[in-house]
Scaffold this motif. Sequence first.
Motif, mmCIF file in Angstrom:
data_model
loop_
_atom_site.group_PDB
_atom_site.id
_atom_site.type_symbol
_atom_site.label_atom_id
_atom_site.label_comp_id
_atom_site.label_asym_id
_atom_site.label_seq_id
_atom_site.Cartn_x
_atom_site.Cartn_y
_atom_site.Cartn_z
ATOM 1 N N ALA A 82 0.824 -1.213 0.000
ATOM 2 C CA ALA A 82 0.000 0.000 0.000
ATOM 3 C C ALA A 82 0.859 1.264 0.000
ATOM 4 N N LEU A 83 1.905 1.289 0.808
ATOM 5 C CA LEU A 83 2.699 2.504 0.933
ATOM 6 C C LEU A 83 3.467 2.835 -0.349
ATOM 7 N N VAL A 84 3.944 1.813 -1.059
ATOM 8 C CA VAL A 84 4.623 2.118 -2.330
ATOM 9 C C VAL A 84 3.614 2.316 -3.451
ATOM 10 N N PHE A 85 2.359 1.936 -3.204
ATOM 11 C CA PHE A 85 1.301 2.226 -4.171
ATOM 12 C C PHE A 85 0.899 3.696 -4.072
ATOM 13 N N TYR A 86 0.769 4.194 -2.862
ATOM 14 C CA TYR A 86 0.307 5.566 -2.652
ATOM 15 C C TYR A 86 1.417 6.609 -2.764
ATOM 16 N N LEU A 92 12.279 7.423 3.362
ATOM 17 C CA LEU A 92 11.317 7.593 4.453
ATOM 18 C C LEU A 92 10.175 6.589 4.342
ATOM 19 N N ILE A 93 9.726 6.332 3.136
ATOM 20 C CA ILE A 93 8.643 5.358 2.931
ATOM 21 C C ILE A 93 9.116 3.945 3.264
ATOM 22 N N TRP A 94 10.357 3.610 2.885
ATOM 23 C CA TRP A 94 10.882 2.283 3.238
ATOM 24 C C TRP A 94 10.975 2.139 4.759
ATOM 25 N N GLY A 95 11.361 3.219 5.432
ATOM 26 C CA GLY A 95 11.381 3.176 6.887
ATOM 27 C C GLY A 95 9.993 3.004 7.467
ATOM 28 N N ALA A 96 9.010 3.668 6.838
ATOM 29 C CA ALA A 96 7.617 3.555 7.292
ATOM 30 C C ALA A 96 7.098 2.132 7.086
ATOM 31 N N ILE A 97 7.555 1.480 6.021
ATOM 32 C CA ILE A 97 7.139 0.093 5.771
ATOM 33 C C ILE A 97 7.624 -0.811 6.901
ATOM 34 N N VAL A 98 8.875 -0.634 7.311
ATOM 35 C CA VAL A 98 9.429 -1.454 8.391
ATOM 36 C C VAL A 98 8.659 -1.226 9.686
ATOM 37 N N TRP A 128 -4.104 3.866 7.231
ATOM 38 C CA TRP A 128 -4.843 5.121 7.422
ATOM 39 C C TRP A 128 -3.975 6.156 8.141
ATOM 40 N N VAL A 129 -3.281 5.736 9.184
ATOM 41 C CA VAL A 129 -2.416 6.651 9.928
ATOM 42 C C VAL A 129 -1.305 7.185 9.021
ATOM 43 N N CYS A 130 -0.699 6.306 8.245
ATOM 44 C CA CYS A 130 0.372 6.731 7.338
ATOM 45 C C CYS A 130 -0.154 7.693 6.279
ATOM 46 N N LEU A 131 -1.304 7.391 5.706
ATOM 47 C CA LEU A 131 -1.876 8.267 4.685
ATOM 48 C C LEU A 131 -2.169 9.648 5.257
ATOM 49 N N TYR A 132 -2.736 9.672 6.444
ATOM 50 C CA TYR A 132 -3.048 10.959 7.078
ATOM 51 C C TYR A 132 -1.778 11.754 7.367
ATOM 52 N N PHE A 133 -0.792 11.087 7.924
ATOM 53 C CA PHE A 133 0.435 11.767 8.328
ATOM 54 C C PHE A 133 1.220 12.259 7.113
ATOM 55 N N PHE A 134 1.416 11.398 6.131
ATOM 56 C CA PHE A 134 2.242 11.767 4.985
ATOM 57 C C PHE A 134 1.562 12.799 4.079
ATOM 58 N N ASN A 136 -1.050 14.974 4.984
ATOM 59 C CA ASN A 136 -1.462 16.213 5.641
ATOM 60 C C ASN A 136 -0.344 16.952 6.363
ATOM 61 N N HIS A 137 0.707 16.227 6.743
ATOM 62 C CA HIS A 137 1.765 16.868 7.514
ATOM 63 C C HIS A 137 3.090 16.951 6.772
ATOM 64 N N LEU A 138 3.342 16.018 5.868
ATOM 65 C CA LEU A 138 4.591 16.056 5.110
ATOM 66 C C LEU A 138 4.371 16.403 3.641
ATOM 67 N N ASN A 139 3.093 16.478 3.251
ATOM 68 C CA ASN A 139 2.735 16.846 1.877
ATOM 69 C C ASN A 139 3.427 15.974 0.825
ATOM 70 N N PHE A 140 3.474 14.673 1.099
ATOM 71 C CA PHE A 140 4.056 13.745 0.137
ATOM 72 C C PHE A 140 3.196 13.701 -1.115
ATOM 73 N N LEU A 141 3.862 13.693 -2.264
ATOM 74 C CA LEU A 141 3.131 13.578 -3.518
ATOM 75 C C LEU A 141 2.783 12.115 -3.770
ATOM 76 N N PRO A 142 1.627 11.863 -4.381
ATOM 77 C CA PRO A 142 1.267 10.483 -4.683
ATOM 78 C C PRO A 142 2.190 9.882 -5.724
ATOM 79 N N ALA A 143 2.330 8.556 -5.674
ATOM 80 C CA ALA A 143 3.168 7.858 -6.636
ATOM 81 C C ALA A 143 2.540 7.922 -8.019
ATOM 82 N N VAL A 144 3.371 7.910 -9.046
ATOM 83 C CA VAL A 144 2.900 7.878 -10.430
ATOM 84 C C VAL A 144 2.961 6.433 -10.908
#
Length: 287
Positions: A82-86, A92-98, A128-134, A136-144
């Motif tokens: 999910a995290l590499v999909f979004y 940072l995302i690889w760390g979030a996966i772990v 859900w927590v990761c989506l909200y945090f990334f 709304n707070h880090l303004n991560f762009l969605p994956a293409v």
Amino acid sequence: MNLNNKNILTPYLKGVGQIMLQNNQWTGLLFLAGIFYDSIISGIAAVLAVIVGTLTAKILKYDEDEINMGLYGFSATLVGVALVFYFDATPLIWGAIVIGASLATIIQHFFISKKIPAFTFPFIVVTWVCLYFFKNHLNFLPAVHETVKDVLVSDGFTLTTHGFGEVIFQGSVLAGILFFIAVFIASPVAALYGLLGSVLSATLAYYFHEPTQDVQMGIFSFNAVLCAITFSGIKKIDGLYVLLSVALSVFIEILMITYNYSVLTFPFVAASWIVLCIQKVIPEKLK
């Protein structure tokens, strides 16, 4: 490869297979093949997450039989994919996966210890927590995402395969076929009910005038596929449970999309919880 019950890979492969409730290492291997076919990054994320989730259970000394059945791998795997999909696969995302895979395992254990069927709820909470945090707070762009393999064809065959594929965020026809075969190997009844769930959910989505492209992509079918697999069986009443859970999952998903919630597999979990509650009040002679 010798995939017997004593193989060191068994708990990891079963952890992937349990995404669709199958206690089978070959199922997990075919799931990984489908994921890698669609996206190498997603495949790597799935492997990393299931390893982290399973090792977390081992380190925390959870029940060995539960670990070997893959019960601590499937929610973790879904978090990784999910995290590499979004999001783009940054460090940072690889760390979030772990971290997310470990948390999903711990949450899964809480539900197992309380004898509550969590299904994929730990994955949902963590994601859900990761989506909200990334977002709304880090303004991560969605994956293409590449769309070369995701050719939409409005026939029933591709529609049903997309229903299986989207369970693990995969959009190609081949991935969907591999996922169906993977479930069929473990349980033909579950796989065929899954097909029924995919068709029924798409029909309901069309009836309620949901976007045709979303329906054809399997957006309204993957939760239904999971519901159908969960309640599949050889008794007549099992078919009733499948129909009820599939219909509920579609209605819940439409409601969530209407209010702009991230759906994930929550419609499947919610519908399954409702049907399990209904099962408890059904007279024993009807079961």
